[in-house]
Design a protein around this motif. Structure first.
Motif, short mmCIF file in Angstrom:
data_model
loop_
_atom_site.label_atom_id
_atom_site.label_comp_id
_atom_site.label_asym_id
_atom_site.label_seq_id
_atom_site.Cartn_x
_atom_site.Cartn_y
_atom_site.Cartn_z
N THR A 280 0.80 -1.22 0.00
CA THR A 280 0.00 0.00 0.00
C THR A 280 0.84 1.28 0.00
O THR A 280 0.34 2.33 -0.41
CB THR A 280 -0.94 0.03 1.21
N GLU A 281 2.09 1.22 0.46
CA GLU A 281 2.97 2.39 0.44
C GLU A 281 4.42 1.95 0.34
O GLU A 281 4.76 0.83 0.74
CB GLU A 281 2.79 3.26 1.70
N ILE A 282 5.26 2.85 -0.17
CA ILE A 282 6.72 2.67 -0.15
C ILE A 282 7.29 3.86 0.58
O ILE A 282 7.25 4.98 0.07
CB ILE A 282 7.29 2.57 -1.58
N ASN A 283 7.79 3.65 1.78
CA ASN A 283 8.28 4.74 2.63
C ASN A 283 9.80 4.87 2.46
O ASN A 283 10.54 3.92 2.66
CB ASN A 283 7.95 4.45 4.09
N VAL A 284 10.25 6.08 2.09
CA VAL A 284 11.67 6.30 1.83
C VAL A 284 12.26 7.45 2.63
O VAL A 284 13.48 7.60 2.70
CB VAL A 284 11.92 6.55 0.33
N THR A 285 11.43 8.31 3.23
CA THR A 285 11.98 9.49 3.91
C THR A 285 12.65 9.13 5.23
O THR A 285 13.84 9.38 5.41
CB THR A 285 10.90 10.55 4.13
N SER A 286 11.92 8.53 6.14
CA SER A 286 12.53 8.15 7.43
C SER A 286 11.86 6.88 7.97
O SER A 286 11.15 6.93 8.98
CB SER A 286 12.40 9.30 8.45
N PRO A 287 12.04 5.76 7.26
CA PRO A 287 11.41 4.51 7.71
C PRO A 287 11.78 4.17 9.16
O PRO A 287 12.90 4.42 9.61
CB PRO A 287 11.97 3.46 6.75
#
Length: 319
Positions: A280-287
């Motif tokens: 549902t999401e791909i988190n790249v900023t501050s996982p």
């Protein structure tokens, strides 16, 4: 190594669960030197390099004063061995501008993780569109009519802003369509702002799984963030309960499908959100979720990450 963390204010860290703190602690245990600043501390002017007004740190091993500031100085980002961009969302205009400053620093020789262009090219809600076979039925639009048609087709839907974090601004609308018009108006601001709509996934009751990718490889455990009570959101910030569990076959399939490509693009650390069999999401900023996974499984995620960071810094710089 000399490491610079670009992050939110250190005084706001909740070190019992903060992933940036876990990275700092592991790095300090290995003898690496730590500095920190906030995005607004980064500047550039003609004739000079991208520079940050940084705070040099030592960790105390105590709470609440978990760090001691040992000095302040202005330092070119290229003079650090690695710069870790760990500013939390939202990905607003200031974050966008920060990625351009970081990319200029990269041209001057800085090693930035995650890479500036990769951060800019992978907005956390929209990055999933590249892999439609891995995601649920999804709509991105400004149009109220499009949202109503999507609801008519799928009956039970989730609506969310494209720039939210921690579960902020997420709504569920069931078959009765109750408050759909009001929710659309709130999220799309009269058609001025895009939003995302997805088919509701009933597997959310088993948790919204955070699957971590480090250097393109999945950490063997996910953190299933399970909604509590009548809440539909599993986000820890929204009161979800975090339960670590081994990756399923489907989790591994998704991770191995996209992990190597994301790493090739300069994303050393990625957090996938998976509900049931769908990303549902791909988190790249501050996982996040390092500490929760480590505490429950014994797998040292921070050590795995610093291993990868050390290896990345030892390699020739990407161009």
């Amino acid at each position: 190594m000399q490491l610079l963390f670009i992050a939110d204010p250190l005084e706001d860290f909740k070190i019992a669960k903060d992933t940036s703190f876990a990275m700092m602690r592991e790095a300090a245990c290995r003898g690496h030197q730590l500095s920190a600043c906030e995005p607004q501390d980064v500047m550039w002017q003609r004739g000079a390099r991208v520079t940050a007004h940084v705070r040099d740190l030592t960790l105390t091993g105590r709470t609440p004063e978990w760090f001691r500031e040992t000095g302040r100085r202005a330092v070119a980002l290229a003079d650090f061995d690695a710069v870790l961009m760990r500013k939390d969302p939202p990905f607003d205009s200031e974050y966008f501008y920060a990625t351009h400053l970081l990319e200029q620093a990269e041209r001057e020789g800085a090693r930035v993780f995650n890479r500036a262009r990769a951060l800019r090219d992978h907005p956390e809600k929209l990055a999933i569109l590249e892999w439609p076979e891995l995601i649920p039925e999804t709509l991105v639009t400004r149009s109220a009519a499009d949202v109503r048609a999507f609801h008519a087709a799928h009956r039970d839907i989730i609506l969310k802003p494209l720039d939210g974090m921690g579960g902020m601004g997420i709504f569920r609308v069931g078959p009765d369509g109750l408050n759909l018009g009001s929710i659309i108006e709130t999220l799309n601001r009269g058609g001025a702002q895009s939003l995302m709509v997805q088919r509701y996934l009933p597997e959310i009751t088993q948790g919204d799984k955070r699957v971590l990718l480090i250097a393109g490889e999945p950490v063997p455990y996910a953190l299933a963030r399970i909604p509590q009570g009548s809440e539909i959101r599993g986000n820890l910030a929204a009161g979800g309960k975090g339960v670590a569990q081994a990756l399923s076959a489907r989790d591994l399939e998704i991770a191995r499908t996209i992990g190597p490509e994301l790493h090739r693009r300069g994303l050393l650390l990625v957090g996938l959100d998976i509900i049931g069999d769908c990303m549902t999401e791909i988190n790249v900023t501050s996982p996040t979720c390092f500490q929760e996974i480590t505490a429950q499984t014994g797998f040292d995620v921070a050590a795995c990450f610093i291993d990868a960071l050390e290896a990345a810094v030892s390699q020739p710089k990407q161009t």
